[in-house]
Design a protein around this motif. Structure first.
Motif, PDB file in Angstrom:
ATOM      1  N   SER A   5      -4.215  -1.066  -0.943  1.00 47.04           N
ATOM      2  CA  SER A   5      -3.862   0.315  -1.287  1.00 47.04           C
ATOM      3  C   SER A   5      -3.310   0.252  -2.700  1.00 47.04           C
ATOM      4  O   SER A   5      -2.198  -0.212  -2.919  1.00 47.04           O
ATOM      5  N   HIS A   6      -4.124   0.714  -3.661  1.00 42.16           N
ATOM      6  CA  HIS A   6      -3.812   0.490  -5.069  1.00 42.16           C
ATOM      7  C   HIS A   6      -3.044   1.628  -5.721  1.00 42.16           C
ATOM      8  O   HIS A   6      -3.100   2.776  -5.284  1.00 42.16           O
ATOM      9  N   ASP A   7      -2.374   1.270  -6.801  1.00 38.23           N
ATOM     10  CA  ASP A   7      -1.799   2.232  -7.738  1.00 38.23           C
ATOM     11  C   ASP A   7      -2.240   1.793  -9.126  1.00 38.23           C
ATOM     12  O   ASP A   7      -3.059   0.884  -9.262  1.00 38.23           O
ATOM     13  N   GLN A   8      -1.681   2.407 -10.163  1.00 35.40           N
ATOM     14  CA  GLN A   8      -2.100   2.082 -11.535  1.00 35.40           C
ATOM     15  C   GLN A   8      -1.852   0.613 -11.891  1.00 35.40           C
ATOM     16  O   GLN A   8      -2.565   0.053 -12.709  1.00 35.40           O
ATOM     17  N   ASP A   9      -0.862   0.010 -11.273  1.00 30.09           N
ATOM     18  CA  ASP A   9      -0.532  -1.381 -11.597  1.00 30.09           C
ATOM     19  C   ASP A   9      -1.460  -2.390 -10.942  1.00 30.09           C
ATOM     20  O   ASP A   9      -1.705  -3.461 -11.499  1.00 30.09           O
ATOM     21  N   LEU A  32      -6.334   7.934   0.699  1.00 34.91           N
ATOM     22  CA  LEU A  32      -7.761   7.612   0.630  1.00 34.91           C
ATOM     23  C   LEU A  32      -8.134   7.119  -0.760  1.00 34.91           C
ATOM     24  O   LEU A  32      -8.869   6.149  -0.903  1.00 34.91           O
ATOM     25  N   HIS A  33      -7.611   7.750  -1.791  1.00 34.57           N
ATOM     26  CA  HIS A  33      -7.932   7.364  -3.166  1.00 34.57           C
ATOM     27  C   HIS A  33      -7.361   5.986  -3.494  1.00 34.57           C
ATOM     28  O   HIS A  33      -7.996   5.215  -4.224  1.00 34.57           O
ATOM     29  N   HIS A  77      -8.601  10.534  11.799  1.00 37.11           N
ATOM     30  CA  HIS A  77      -7.151  10.772  11.875  1.00 37.11           C
ATOM     31  C   HIS A  77      -6.574  11.182  10.525  1.00 37.11           C
ATOM     32  O   HIS A  77      -5.532  11.835  10.469  1.00 37.11           O
ATOM     33  N   TYR A  78      -7.215  10.794   9.433  1.00 37.84           N
ATOM     34  CA  TYR A  78      -6.710  11.078   8.080  1.00 37.84           C
ATOM     35  C   TYR A  78      -7.273  12.396   7.551  1.00 37.84           C
ATOM     36  O   TYR A  78      -6.542  13.233   7.024  1.00 37.84           O
ATOM     37  N   MET A 158     -18.528   9.004   3.925  1.00 41.69           N
ATOM     38  CA  MET A 158     -17.791   8.008   3.120  1.00 41.69           C
ATOM     39  C   MET A 158     -16.309   7.998   3.487  1.00 41.69           C
ATOM     40  O   MET A 158     -15.748   6.961   3.822  1.00 41.69           O
ATOM     41  N   SER A 159     -15.678   9.170   3.409  1.00 45.49           N
ATOM     42  CA  SER A 159     -14.225   9.197   3.617  1.00 45.49           C
ATOM     43  C   SER A 159     -13.859   8.876   5.059  1.00 45.49           C
ATOM     44  O   SER A 159     -12.919   8.115   5.304  1.00 45.49           O
ATOM     45  N   ASN A 160     -14.590   9.425   6.021  1.00 41.09           N
ATOM     46  CA  ASN A 160     -14.259   9.163   7.419  1.00 41.09           C
ATOM     47  C   ASN A 160     -14.397   7.688   7.758  1.00 41.09           C
ATOM     48  O   ASN A 160     -13.506   7.090   8.380  1.00 41.09           O
TER      49      ASN A 160
END
Length: 188
Positions: A5-9, A32-33, A77-78, A158-160
């Motif tokens: 689960s990413h962030d900018q770093d 999700l992103h 669920h999301y 894709m998202s599901n």
């Protein structure tokens, strides 16, 4: 399986502009992103599919019917709580959102036809009968709408699927809208 689960770093370099775009659009990074950021290509594809689907001739109610019909059918669920929140932002009635979440009758025959067609597309993997296609056309939809439902299906598949395999936690903002499928799936 713990997906990153990413962030900018932590994101791959090619995903950083996509995360920045999401941060600007939402004021936060949707879960999700953060997961999509592991694959810059998947992330970019998802964002493009979303953009293109929202540019179809479908109005806010119809977009929501397609999205939520697929989300509910896939048991995501999301996405069900996320699209409940998105529907509120889009000024979709709570009545329509609740009917979609609970697999209850929709407020108009045309929206019901759109949901039925969308669910049949999912269940039949596009192999609809002539009578099923004709019922959709008789409800007032045309060939373009068929293709646009398939576009929405590509985005939501894709998202599901990503949320299923990554077990993406529901974003804090959408937790009050948590969803669980009832005992009996909708019959179409």
């Amino acid at each position: 399986m713990n997906f990153p689960s990413h962030d900018q770093d932590t994101a791959p370099e090619e995903s950083k502009p996509l995360l920045e775009k999401s941060q600007k659009a939402f004021g936060r990074l949707p879960g999700l992103h953060k997961v999509l950021a592991e694959s810059p290509q998947a992330y970019e594809a998802y964002q493009l599919l979303h953009k293109l689907f929202t540019e179809t001739e479908f109005d806010a109610d119809e977009l929501t019917v397609v999205w939520q019909s697929i989300n509910v059918e896939h048991g995501c669920h999301y996405c069900v709580p996320a699209h409940t929140g998105i529907a509120k932002i889009m000024k979709v009635s709570d009545e329509l959102s609740e009917a979609l979440r609970n697999e209850a009758p929709l407020p108009t025959a045309k929206l019901e036809a759109l949901r039925t067609f969308t669910i049949r597309m999912v269940r039949e993997r596009g192999n609809l009968s002539e009578s099923q296609m004709q019922a959709f056309f008789d409800a007032g939809y045309g060939h373009r709408a068929v293709l646009d439902v398939i576009l929405g299906l590509a985005q939501k598949t894709m998202s599901n699927y990503i949320n299923h395999v990554a077990e993406t936690p529901v974003d804090e903002v959408f937790k009050p809208l948590a969803w669980q499928r009832g005992a009996t799936p909708l019959k179409v």
